[in-house]
Design an enzyme around this catalytic site. Structure first.
Site, PDB file in Angstrom:
ATOM      1  N   HIS A   6      26.405 -30.890  -0.931  1.00  0.00           N
ATOM      2  CA  HIS A   6      25.073 -30.921  -1.630  1.00  0.00           C
ATOM      3  C   HIS A   6      25.403 -31.445  -3.145  1.00  0.00           C
ATOM      4  O   HIS A   6      25.156 -32.346  -3.494  1.00  0.00           O
ATOM      5  CB  HIS A   6      24.253 -29.351  -1.953  1.00  0.00           C
ATOM      6  CG  HIS A   6      23.218 -29.574  -2.512  1.00  0.00           C
ATOM      7  ND1 HIS A   6      22.199 -28.513  -2.170  1.00  0.00           N
ATOM      8  CD2 HIS A   6      22.429 -30.161  -3.309  1.00  0.00           C
ATOM      9  CE1 HIS A   6      20.930 -28.809  -2.804  1.00  0.00           C
ATOM     10  NE2 HIS A   6      21.197 -29.801  -3.499  1.00  0.00           N
ATOM     11  N   GLU A  60      14.122 -26.383  -5.920  1.00  0.00           N
ATOM     12  CA  GLU A  60      15.304 -25.627  -6.304  1.00  0.00           C
ATOM     13  C   GLU A  60      15.158 -24.559  -7.342  1.00  0.00           C
ATOM     14  O   GLU A  60      15.826 -23.984  -7.992  1.00  0.00           O
ATOM     15  CB  GLU A  60      16.523 -26.481  -6.832  1.00  0.00           C
ATOM     16  CG  GLU A  60      17.049 -27.400  -5.706  1.00  0.00           C
ATOM     17  CD  GLU A  60      17.596 -27.015  -4.421  1.00  0.00           C
ATOM     18  OE1 GLU A  60      17.524 -25.596  -4.190  1.00  0.00           O
ATOM     19  OE2 GLU A  60      18.375 -27.689  -3.690  1.00  0.00           O
ATOM     20  N   HIS A  85      23.869 -34.524  -8.401  1.00  0.00           N
ATOM     21  CA  HIS A  85      24.490 -34.817  -7.098  1.00  0.00           C
ATOM     22  C   HIS A  85      25.530 -35.913  -7.501  1.00  0.00           C
ATOM     23  O   HIS A  85      25.800 -36.964  -6.805  1.00  0.00           O
ATOM     24  CB  HIS A  85      23.137 -35.635  -6.313  1.00  0.00           C
ATOM     25  CG  HIS A  85      22.262 -34.670  -5.924  1.00  0.00           C
ATOM     26  ND1 HIS A  85      20.914 -35.126  -5.436  1.00  0.00           N
ATOM     27  CD2 HIS A  85      22.111 -33.295  -5.736  1.00  0.00           C
ATOM     28  CE1 HIS A  85      20.380 -34.295  -5.007  1.00  0.00           C
ATOM     29  NE2 HIS A  85      20.942 -33.013  -5.436  1.00  0.00           N
TER      30      HIS A  85
END
Length: 220
Positions: A157, A76, A97
Site C-alpha cells: 500500500h 482512510e 504512496h
C-alpha cells in the site's frame, strides 16, 4: 468556517504530496487534529488536490462522526482517527504512496536503520500486516506497526507518518522516503550496513532534543 486553519493546511500539504513527489493523482491523504476541540480536518475522497478548496475538507469528531463538510471524507479516515484517539503525541497524520516506501511495503519488509535519518521514525520502520484499504482492520494493523514509532509501512500500500504537527509529520514522510530510496538502491549493488541500536538511541535523543524537531510558525 470550523477548523479553518486546519482545513487550509490540509489543502496546502495535500498539494505538496504531488509537488514533492510523494504520490500521484489523488492518492494518499492527510489530516490535522485540533485536540482542544476534539475534531480533525480530513482530506476528501477522490478530488484533485489542486482543485480542492478548504470548504471541501471534512471535519470529523473523535467518535468518527462527520461534523462539517459537504464532501465524502477519505476512505482512510479511521486510519487517522485511531492515532488521535489512542496517542496523545500525534496531532497530524500523512499517508503517502511514495515509490520506494511502497516498494518495501510491496515486499512486506520494513526499513532497518540503514541511515541515521531513520531515527525520524524511531529505531526502524516496521511494515504492518495487510488489510483492505479503508477497513478498521487496516487501521488496527497500522497502529500496531507504528507503536513506539512515527512512521510505518502499510503492506502492498504505502507509507504513513504522524507527529505533533503537520510540519513535522510531512517532514518525516519526506525523510523516510529518501531513506527508503537509498536503501533499495544500495541493496541492488550490495548489502547495506545497518547502524546498531546504541547509535540509533543516540540519534533519537538528538532528534528529540534539537535537530529533528522542526517548529511551525504557530509554535515559535
Amino acid at each position: 468556517m470550523l477548523l479553518q486553519k486546519e482545513r487550509e493546511d490540509v489543502v496546502k500539504y495535500c498539494q505538496m504530496l504531488i509537488t514533492h513527489g510523494l504520490t500521484k493523482g489523488t492518492g494518499g491523504n492527510i489530516s490535522i487534529l485540533n485536540r482542544e476541540k476534539g475534531m480533525f480536518a480530513m482530506s476528501p475522497s477522490g478530488i484533485d488536490y489542486f482543485e480542492t478548496e478548504p470548504e471541501d475538507i471534512v471535519v470529523i469528531d473523535l467518535e468518527g462522526k462527520i461534523v462539517d463538510g459537504k464532501r465524502k471524507p477519505s476512505s482512510e479516515h479511521e486510519l487517522h482517527r485511531i492515532f488521535y484517539v489512542r496517542r496523545d503525541d500525534i496531532n497530524a497524520v500523512v499517508h503517502t504512496h511514495s515509490v520506494y516506501s511502497t516498494v518495501l511495503a510491496t515486499l512486506r519488509e520494513g526499513l532497518p536503520a540503514s541511515s541515521y535519518l531513520v531515527a525520524f521514525s524511531g529505531y526502524d520502520v516496521r511494515c504492518g500486516e495487510y488489510a483492505s484499504f479503508g477497513s478498521m482492520e487496516l487501521a488496527e494493523n497500522t497502529f500496531k506497526a507504528m507503536e513506539g514509532r512515527y512512521a510505518a509501512f502499510m503492506a502492498n500500500h504505502g507509507l504513513i507518518t504522524g507527529s505533533k504537527d503537520i510540519l513535522n509529520a510531512f517532514n518525516i514522510a519526506e525523510q523516510i522516503e529518501q531513506c527508503a530510496e537509498v536503501y533499495v538502491k544500495a541493496r541492488s549493488i550490495g548489502t547495506p550496513v545497518i547502524l546498531d541500536e546504541a547509535e540509533m538511541e543516540k540519534m533519537i535523543y538528538k532528534f528529540n532534543h534539537s535537530y529533528g524537531q522542526r517548529k511551525s510558525k504557530d509554535s515559535e
